[in-house]
Structures are given as structure tokens and as C-alpha cells.
Design a protein around this motif. Structure first.
Motif, PDB file in Angstrom:
ATOM      1  N   PHE A 124      17.083   9.716   0.382  1.00  0.00           N
ATOM      2  CA  PHE A 124      16.099   8.634   0.540  1.00  0.00           C
ATOM      3  C   PHE A 124      15.561   8.294  -0.741  1.00  0.00           C
ATOM      4  N   ILE A 125      15.320   7.107  -0.736  1.00  0.00           N
ATOM      5  CA  ILE A 125      14.820   6.364  -1.993  1.00  0.00           C
ATOM      6  C   ILE A 125      15.860   5.769  -2.795  1.00  0.00           C
ATOM      7  N   SER A 126      17.195   6.171  -2.885  1.00  0.00           N
ATOM      8  CA  SER A 126      18.101   5.752  -3.777  1.00  0.00           C
ATOM      9  C   SER A 126      18.341   4.100  -3.578  1.00  0.00           C
ATOM     10  N   THR A 141      -2.515  12.973  -2.749  1.00  0.00           N
ATOM     11  CA  THR A 141      -3.429  13.171  -1.552  1.00  0.00           C
ATOM     12  C   THR A 141      -2.887  13.268  -0.335  1.00  0.00           C
ATOM     13  N   LEU A 142      -1.712  13.266  -0.352  1.00  0.00           N
ATOM     14  CA  LEU A 142      -0.739  13.297   1.033  1.00  0.00           C
ATOM     15  C   LEU A 142       0.109  14.560   0.763  1.00  0.00           C
ATOM     16  N   GLY A 143      -0.118  15.317  -0.252  1.00  0.00           N
ATOM     17  CA  GLY A 143       0.587  16.573  -0.202  1.00  0.00           C
ATOM     18  C   GLY A 143       2.103  16.360  -0.988  1.00  0.00           C
ATOM     19  N   ALA A 171       0.718  -1.251   0.146  1.00  0.00           N
ATOM     20  CA  ALA A 171      -0.046  -0.044  -0.070  1.00  0.00           C
ATOM     21  C   ALA A 171       0.912   1.510   0.035  1.00  0.00           C
ATOM     22  N   GLY A 172       1.970   1.139  -0.350  1.00  0.00           N
ATOM     23  CA  GLY A 172       2.817   2.335  -0.429  1.00  0.00           C
ATOM     24  C   GLY A 172       4.140   2.490   0.376  1.00  0.00           C
ATOM     25  N   ALA A 173       4.898   3.471   0.368  1.00  0.00           N
ATOM     26  CA  ALA A 173       6.160   3.628   0.975  1.00  0.00           C
ATOM     27  C   ALA A 173       5.270   4.017   2.696  1.00  0.00           C
ATOM     28  N   ALA A 187      -1.765  -1.902  -4.980  1.00  0.00           N
ATOM     29  CA  ALA A 187      -0.485  -1.707  -5.212  1.00  0.00           C
ATOM     30  C   ALA A 187      -0.638  -0.322  -5.407  1.00  0.00           C
ATOM     31  N   LEU A 188       0.108   0.521  -4.473  1.00  0.00           N
ATOM     32  CA  LEU A 188      -0.380   2.004  -4.324  1.00  0.00           C
ATOM     33  C   LEU A 188       0.802   2.673  -3.981  1.00  0.00           C
ATOM     34  N   GLY A 189       1.052   3.828  -4.773  1.00  0.00           N
ATOM     35  CA  GLY A 189       2.274   4.599  -4.327  1.00  0.00           C
ATOM     36  C   GLY A 189       3.483   3.830  -4.766  1.00  0.00           C
ATOM     37  N   GLY A 190       4.358   3.929  -3.480  1.00  0.00           N
ATOM     38  CA  GLY A 190       5.709   2.965  -3.697  1.00  0.00           C
ATOM     39  C   GLY A 190       5.419   1.428  -4.194  1.00  0.00           C
ATOM     40  N   GLY A 191       4.154   1.055  -3.801  1.00  0.00           N
ATOM     41  CA  GLY A 191       3.830  -0.347  -4.176  1.00  0.00           C
ATOM     42  C   GLY A 191       3.554  -0.556  -5.738  1.00  0.00           C
TER      43      GLY A 191
HETATM   44  C1  HXC Z   1       1.686   2.883   6.722  1.00  0.00           C
HETATM   45  C2  HXC Z   1      -0.242   2.064   5.945  1.00  0.00           C
HETATM   46  C3  HXC Z   1      -0.204   2.361   4.882  1.00  0.00           C
HETATM   47  C4  HXC Z   1       1.150   3.010   4.458  1.00  0.00           C
HETATM   48  C5  HXC Z   1      -1.936   1.233   5.001  1.00  0.00           C
HETATM   49  N1  HXC Z   1      -1.251   1.371   6.311  1.00  0.00           N
HETATM   50  N2  HXC Z   1      -1.156   1.827   4.170  1.00  0.00           N
HETATM   51  N3  HXC Z   1       0.646   2.360   6.978  1.00  0.00           N
HETATM   52  N4  HXC Z   1       1.920   3.407   5.163  1.00  0.00           N
HETATM   53  N5  HXC Z   1       1.554   3.415   2.974  1.00  0.00           N
HETATM   54  C6  HXC Z   1      -1.865   0.770   7.749  1.00  0.00           C
HETATM   55  C7  HXC Z   1      -2.863   1.639   8.097  1.00  0.00           C
HETATM   56  O1  HXC Z   1      -2.528   2.920   8.679  1.00  0.00           O
HETATM   57  C8  HXC Z   1      -3.580   0.479   8.996  1.00  0.00           C
HETATM   58  O2  HXC Z   1      -2.813   0.533  10.165  1.00  0.00           O
HETATM   59  C9  HXC Z   1      -3.578  -0.813   8.054  1.00  0.00           C
HETATM   60  O3  HXC Z   1      -2.538  -0.611   7.211  1.00  0.00           O
HETATM   61  C10 HXC Z   1      -4.585  -1.159   7.399  1.00  0.00           C
HETATM   62  O4  HXC Z   1      -4.896   0.064   6.505  1.00  0.00           O
HETATM   63  P1  HXC Z   1      -6.457   0.597   6.651  1.00  0.00           P
HETATM   64  O5  HXC Z   1      -6.502   1.897   6.089  1.00  0.00           O
HETATM   65  O6  HXC Z   1      -7.275   0.481   7.679  1.00  0.00           O
HETATM   66  O7  HXC Z   1      -7.268  -0.416   5.470  1.00  0.00           O
HETATM   67  P2  HXC Z   1      -8.526  -0.003   4.502  1.00  0.00           P
HETATM   68  O8  HXC Z   1      -9.424   0.686   5.124  1.00  0.00           O
HETATM   69  O9  HXC Z   1      -8.675  -1.454   3.740  1.00  0.00           O
HETATM   70  O10 HXC Z   1      -7.777   0.909   3.417  1.00  0.00           O
HETATM   71  C11 HXC Z   1      -6.777   0.478   2.422  1.00  0.00           C
HETATM   72  C12 HXC Z   1      -6.026   1.469   1.841  1.00  0.00           C
HETATM   73  C13 HXC Z   1      -5.650   2.441   2.878  1.00  0.00           C
HETATM   74  C14 HXC Z   1      -7.123   2.303   0.768  1.00  0.00           C
HETATM   75  C15 HXC Z   1      -4.671   0.626   0.961  1.00  0.00           C
HETATM   76  O11 HXC Z   1      -4.778   1.777   3.812  1.00  0.00           O
HETATM   77  C16 HXC Z   1      -4.618   3.562   2.246  1.00  0.00           C
HETATM   78  O12 HXC Z   1      -4.954   4.579   1.589  1.00  0.00           O
HETATM   79  N6  HXC Z   1      -3.075   3.492   2.253  1.00  0.00           N
HETATM   80  C17 HXC Z   1      -2.545   4.493   2.198  1.00  0.00           C
HETATM   81  C18 HXC Z   1      -1.935   4.524   0.575  1.00  0.00           C
HETATM   82  C19 HXC Z   1      -1.162   5.521   0.019  1.00  0.00           C
HETATM   83  O13 HXC Z   1      -1.415   6.687   0.224  1.00  0.00           O
HETATM   84  N7  HXC Z   1      -0.018   5.167  -0.443  1.00  0.00           N
HETATM   85  C20 HXC Z   1       1.066   6.013  -0.657  1.00  0.00           C
HETATM   86  C21 HXC Z   1       2.091   6.274   0.324  1.00  0.00           C
HETATM   87  S1  HXC Z   1       3.202   7.490  -0.203  1.00  0.00           S
HETATM   88  P3  HXC Z   1      -3.739   0.669  11.610  1.00  0.00           P
HETATM   89  O14 HXC Z   1      -2.437   0.502  12.445  1.00  0.00           O
HETATM   90  O15 HXC Z   1      -4.336   1.877  11.594  1.00  0.00           O
HETATM   91  O16 HXC Z   1      -4.450  -0.472  11.577  1.00  0.00           O
HETATM   92  C22 HXC Z   1       4.289   6.559  -1.299  1.00  0.00           C
HETATM   93  C23 HXC Z   1       5.555   7.622  -1.699  1.00  0.00           C
HETATM   94  C24 HXC Z   1       6.368   6.716  -2.668  1.00  0.00           C
HETATM   95  O17 HXC Z   1       4.194   5.502  -1.239  1.00  0.00           O
HETATM   96  C25 HXC Z   1       7.701   7.255  -2.916  1.00  0.00           C
HETATM   97  C26 HXC Z   1       8.670   7.599  -1.780  1.00  0.00           C
HETATM   98  C27 HXC Z   1       9.327   6.516  -1.249  1.00  0.00           C
END
Ligand code: HXC
Length: 257
Positions: A83-85, A133-135, A63-65, A105-109
Motif C-alpha cells: 500500500f502507498i508504493s 489524530t487518526l492513530g 483532504a488526505g488519503a 492540503a492535508l495528510g496524503g494531500g
Molecule cells: C475520506 C473525507 C476525507 C478523507 C474529508 N472527507 N476528508 N473522506 N477521507 N481524508 C469527507 C467527509 O467525510 C465528508 O463526507 C466530506 O468529505 C466533507 O468533509 P467535512 O468533514 O464535512 O468538511 P469540513 O467540516 O469542512 O472539514 C474539512 C476537513 C475535514 C477539516 C478537511 O474533512 C477533515 O479533517 N478531513 C480529514 C483530514 C485528515 O485527517 N486527513 C488525513 C487522512 S490520513 P460526508 O459523506 O460526511 O459528507 C492520510 C494518510 C496518508 O492522508 C498516507 C497513507 C496513504
């Protein structure tokens, strides 16, 4: 080695890595990165391994980084540590890597899946670059690899709105090579990897290099590069064996598998 965030196994000549942080939907933190680097290095050093499958759980590939790990970081921390390298090592793997993606498979995923050579998706897969959506914006290649694969319009749509794309849309867009039923996902990916691992490794590694070169250079240079590699394979015993086996209507016994 004992892993905290991965399950690392071998299936004959295939290396299988399963992301295993279920409590965080396999969010990619620094431990995951360190362990992936180790697992990849071990599989590359292991001559018996001809291809690697990278997968997650049914609910999430990743679900991402890790947002909780990143939230307090400052610019200077990120810049100093570059960071990231560390992910570049994964993207530069020489042996073929197949991503088997189910669920998120979101963001870093999504970016990690795109670092692999191709993606096989389950019907439940959902791809997205929700960083906006995270800024922030994608940081592990999402704005670059996604654009090269799906084109500007769809990449802009994904990166600017943060919406998710389902498996059918991802297949139409060319992001994934095949979509299969969830229960077939791992078998399909392992079978593809086993097929690759059964072939002559010099040709497999060169085929990967040649396709990747298409993304980096002009058509003329790319064609020249391909032709040189093609010529060079005639210096291998496996070219003689592969072609002889075809003519003699038998299975090839490649030496360099
Ligand atoms: C840390 C995460 C996480 C993430 C999920 N979790 N995604 N923790 N980083 N990216 C955690 C939640 O906090 C939660 O922990 C548990 O996993 C279950 O997630 P829920 O949100 O309760 O599940 P659900 O309601 O089914 O929603 C699933 C989801 C949502 C839609 C995937 O979790 C979500 O939107 N996640 C973030 C996706 C995202 O924005 N990814 C991009 C990240 S930035 P708790 O402890 O609360 O139970 C990125 C940058 C990459 O990737 C490049 C730089 C390195």
C-alpha cells in the motif's frame, strides 16, 4: 480516456490535472491513484507537453488519503499490496510538476503536493499532517519530505500535533514558493508551467534532476553531478541556440522543447 475522479486537459504545451472528488474533498482513494498514474503516463508520453500542473478545487487540493477506504484494512492487506508504493510513480515524474494548492492540503494531500517540484499556494491554502489524530502517522512521505523542507522543529510540530499551517506560514517555512490571491492561483501556475514548457527540455529535465540530487547526496557528489550535467548540455544544439540568441538580442528557437 474518461476519468471518474480527475479532469485532464491540455493548455498549449502544459498538461493540467484537476482532482475532482468534491463530495470527499478530493480524498485520495485507489481510483484517484490509478487515474493519476494514467494521466501522468499519458503526459509523459506526449512530446508536446513540457510541464504539468496538478490542482484541486477552491475548497480542497486534497483532504488526505481516503479514510473510509483505509479504515477496515489490516496489516497483512497493506503489506501484501505494498500500500502507498503506487505513489512513487507520481513522485518520480521526469517532467516538471507544479502543485497549485487552494484550501485543504492535508495528510496524503500535503504529501502529494510535496511530491511535486514546487507548490504555488492560494492565500486560503492550509497544509497539515493530521494522521496522528487518526492513530497513525504520515505514510506518503510527510515525515521525510516535510522535514527536509521545513526542518526538524516545524516538522515535529506539524506531525506530532496534527495542526494546520496557513499559506503565510508555509511560505515563511519554505514549503511553498509563492502565495497568490485565490482567483490568480491557476493562471499563476499555468504561466509558470508555460514558461518551463517553452525552454529546452534537456536543460529543464537536467535542472530538475540536479536540484533533486541535492536532497540525496553529499555536497561534493552533488557538485560533481551538477558539473557533469552542465558539461553535457554543451553537446546540445539548444545550448548553441540559447547563447547565440542572447548575443544576437533575439528570442531563442529551441529545437528540443
Ligand atoms: C475520506 C473525507 C476525507 C478523507 C474529508 N472527507 N476528508 N473522506 N477521507 N481524508 C469527507 C467527509 O467525510 C465528508 O463526507 C466530506 O468529505 C466533507 O468533509 P467535512 O468533514 O464535512 O468538511 P469540513 O467540516 O469542512 O472539514 C474539512 C476537513 C475535514 C477539516 C478537511 O474533512 C477533515 O479533517 N478531513 C480529514 C483530514 C485528515 O485527517 N486527513 C488525513 C487522512 S490520513 P460526508 O459523506 O460526511 O459528507 C492520510 C494518510 C496518508 O492522508 C498516507 C497513507 C496513504
Amino acid at each position: 480516456m474518461a476519468y471518474e475522479t480527475l479532469i485532464v486537459e491540455t493548455r498549449d504545451n502544459v498538461g493540467l490535472i484537476t482532482l475532482n472528488r468534491p463530495q470527499a474533498l478530493n480524498a485520495l482513494n485507489s481510483t484517484v491513484l490509478k487515474e493519476l498514474q494514467q494521466a501522468f503516463a499519458d503526459f509523459h508520453a506526449n512530446e508536446a507537453i513540457g510541464a504539468i500542473v496538478l490542482t484541486g478545487s477552491e475548497r480542497a487540493f486534497a483532504a488526505g488519503a481516503d479514510i473510509k477506504e483505509m479504515q477496515p484494512l489490516q496489516f497483512a492487506d497493506m503489506y501484501k499490496a505494498e500500500f502507498i508504493s503506487g505513489w512513487d510513480e507520481i513522485a518520480k515524474a521526469r517532467k516538471p510538476v507544479i502543485a497549485a494548492v487552494s484550501g485543504f492540503a492535508l495528510g496524503g494531500g500535503c504529501e502529494l503536493a510535496m511530491m511535486c517540484d514546487f507548490i504555488i499556494a492560494s492565500e486560503t491554502a492550509k497544509f497539515g499532517q493530521p494522521e496522528i489524530t487518526l492513530g497513525v502517522i504520515p505514510g506518503m512521505g510527510g515525515s521525510q519530505r516535510l522535514t527536509r523542507v521545513v526542518g526538524k522543529s516545524k516538522a515535529m510540530d506539524m506531525v506530532l500535533t496534527g495542526r494546520m499551517m496557513d499559506a503565510a506560514e508555509a511560505e515563511r517555512a519554505g514549503l511553498v514558493s509563492r502565495v497568490v490571491a485565490p482567483e490568480r492561483l491557476l493562471d499563476e501556475a499555468l504561466a509558470a508551467a508555460a514558461k518551463i514548457a517553452s525552454l529546452s527540455q534537456p536543460s529543464v529535465l537536467m535542472a530538475k534532476e540536479a536540484v533533486n540530487r541535492a536532497l540525496e547526496t553529499t555536497l561534493e557528489e552533488g557538485l560533481r553531478f551538477e558539473r557533469r550535467l552542465f558539461h553535457s548540455l554543451f553537446a546540445t544544439e539548444d545550448q548553441k541556440e540559447g547563447m547565440a540568441a542572447f548575443i544576437e538580442k533575439r528570442k531563442p528557437a529551441f529545437k528540443h522543447r
